[in-house]
Design an enzyme around this catalytic site. Structure first.
Site, PDB file in Angstrom:
ATOM      1  N   SER A   1       0.984  -1.153  -0.272  1.00 62.73           N
ATOM      2  CA  SER A   1      -0.039   0.212  -0.002  1.00 62.73           C
ATOM      3  C   SER A   1       0.997   1.088   0.213  1.00 62.73           C
ATOM      4  O   SER A   1       2.161   1.727  -0.149  1.00 62.73           O
ATOM      5  CB  SER A   1      -1.247   0.434   1.467  1.00 62.73           C
ATOM      6  OG  SER A   1      -1.465   1.695   1.020  1.00 62.73           O
TER       7      SER A   1
ATOM      8  N   TYR B   1      -2.463   0.008   9.921  1.00 64.92           N
ATOM      9  CA  TYR B   1      -2.711  -0.347   8.649  1.00 64.92           C
ATOM     10  C   TYR B   1      -1.612  -0.549   7.646  1.00 64.92           C
ATOM     11  O   TYR B   1       0.163  -1.083   7.500  1.00 64.92           O
ATOM     12  CB  TYR B   1      -4.089  -0.189   8.048  1.00 64.92           C
ATOM     13  CG  TYR B   1      -3.608  -0.071   6.398  1.00 64.92           C
ATOM     14  CD1 TYR B   1      -3.732  -1.536   5.878  1.00 64.92           C
ATOM     15  CD2 TYR B   1      -3.706   1.008   5.373  1.00 64.92           C
ATOM     16  CE1 TYR B   1      -4.103  -1.941   4.836  1.00 64.92           C
ATOM     17  CE2 TYR B   1      -3.380   0.201   4.360  1.00 64.92           C
ATOM     18  CZ  TYR B   1      -3.288  -0.928   3.940  1.00 64.92           C
ATOM     19  OH  TYR B   1      -3.936  -1.027   2.246  1.00 64.92           O
TER      20      TYR B   1
ATOM     21  N   LYS C   1       1.575  -2.934   6.771  1.00 67.50           N
ATOM     22  CA  LYS C   1       2.179  -2.998   5.515  1.00 67.50           C
ATOM     23  C   LYS C   1       3.417  -2.673   4.843  1.00 67.50           C
ATOM     24  O   LYS C   1       4.219  -4.197   4.775  1.00 67.50           O
ATOM     25  CB  LYS C   1       1.746  -2.454   4.345  1.00 67.50           C
ATOM     26  CG  LYS C   1       0.263  -2.807   4.297  1.00 67.50           C
ATOM     27  CD  LYS C   1      -0.271  -3.834   3.625  1.00 67.50           C
ATOM     28  CE  LYS C   1      -1.860  -4.824   2.869  1.00 67.50           C
ATOM     29  NZ  LYS C   1      -1.808  -4.975   2.347  1.00 67.50           N
TER      30      LYS C   1
END
Length: 320
Positions: free
Chosen positions: A111, A135, A139
């Site tokens: 991402s 989040y 990643k």
């Protein structure tokens, strides 16, 4: 070739399965259906090592595509344990199962969140990695694990750093449907369809031409085409690496609303709200590296095409 697609029942994963099948590949899908929709697949959680071992024992896979991550930034802030357990710990379980089975090629859904607040735009792959939420950190941690696994075990990977995936299958067979929905385009189209009364615009005072945030939208079909090129690159002996995936051009929130009005012919009511914390004015990808090394070219780069395909899906499969 035979591929394992984990998280293949979700938005991007399901489009990838279709792309692989259309290309003549053999595909097995695993999903725990926590965020995806029911389809023919092996139901398991990638945190379940014995279940993974059973799948790898039954099939010989040339590579694995990993889409099985939670993706809501706000939820990751409120429930970081959930995100580190699934996005990080379960991924580690998957990687170890791959090594036990001798499968050493992985295409990983990463991402643009790994970059955090942009220091410059467009953002290239060398931009500092400073994720600002669990989040994004999950990643980036996986990307670092993949680098270590390459050096130690020879597991080769391509991490694809998405910017804003949008749109729907051009054939109208698949589309975007989350519950709850947090992505801008489907929210706008829900307003166009009358399923919500208004679309909220968070901030009209940014340093952009129309005052609203600018984001880089990439058609989900183009995203999947990049995955095909990435797995070919790995199977041909390519070194582990990471690529940005975006159109390289940004569209503002207001431009997306205007495009939806053009495409749908509907009046879309908007309401204004203050800026959300952590929303930078511009997030635009420099995707020149994936274009140069893999020959990737977006086929559906125009905003109206992206909106049209999403609207076709919205109309074909209306919500109750």
């Amino acid at each position: 070739m035979k591929f394992l697609v984990v998280g293949g029942a979700g938005y991007i994963g399901s489009h990838m399965v279709k792309k692989l099948l259309d290309a003549g590949h053999d595909v097995e899908v695993v999903d725990n259906f926590s965020g995806g929709h029911r389809l023919p697949a092996i139901e398991l959680d990638i945190a379940d090592a014995p279940a993974l071992d059973a799948v790898f024992a039954e099939h010989h896979f040339d590579a694995v595509f990993h889409f099985a991550s939670f993706i809501q930034v706000g939820e990751s802030v409120a429930e970081p344990a959930k995100y580190y357990q699934n996005n990080l710990a379960a991924t580690l379980t998957l990687l170890q199962a791959m090594l036990r089975a001798g499968v050493k090629n992985l295409v990983f859904s990463s991402s643009a969140a790994v970059y955090g607040d942009p220091q410059y735009t467009p953002i290239d792959e060398e931009h500092p990695k400073a994720p600002i939420n669990p989040y994004g950190r999950s990643k980036w941690m996986v990307e670092q694990i993949l680098e270590d696994f390459d050096h130690a075990y020879g597991l080769k990977s391509v991490s694809l750093r998405y910017f804003n995936a949008a749109g729907a299958d051009p054939d109208g067979e698949l589309g975007e449907r989350h519950e709850p929905e947090t992505h801008l385009l489907p929210l706008i189209l829900q307003a166009a369809a009358g399923r919500r009364s208004t679309i909220t615009v968070y901030g009209r005072d940014y340093d952009t031409p129309d005052g609203t945030c600018i984001r880089d939208y990439i058609h989900v079909s183009d995203l999947c085409s990049a995955h095909l090129l990435a797995v070919d690159y790995l199977l041909e002996g390519g070194a582990s690496t990471a690529f940005n995936l975006g159109n390289g051009q940004g569209f503002s929130v207001q431009q997306v609303i205007d495009a939806a009005r053009r495409v749908t012919g509907r009046d879309i009511v908007t309401s204004d709200a203050p800026r959300r914390a952590g929303d930078p004015p511009r997030l635009v990808a420099d995707s020149s590296r994936v274009r140069a090394l893999l020959g990737w070219q977006p086929k559906f780069a125009s905003l109206d095409q992206i909106v049209t395909h999403a609207w076709n899906w919205e109309q074909k499969y209306p919500w109750s």
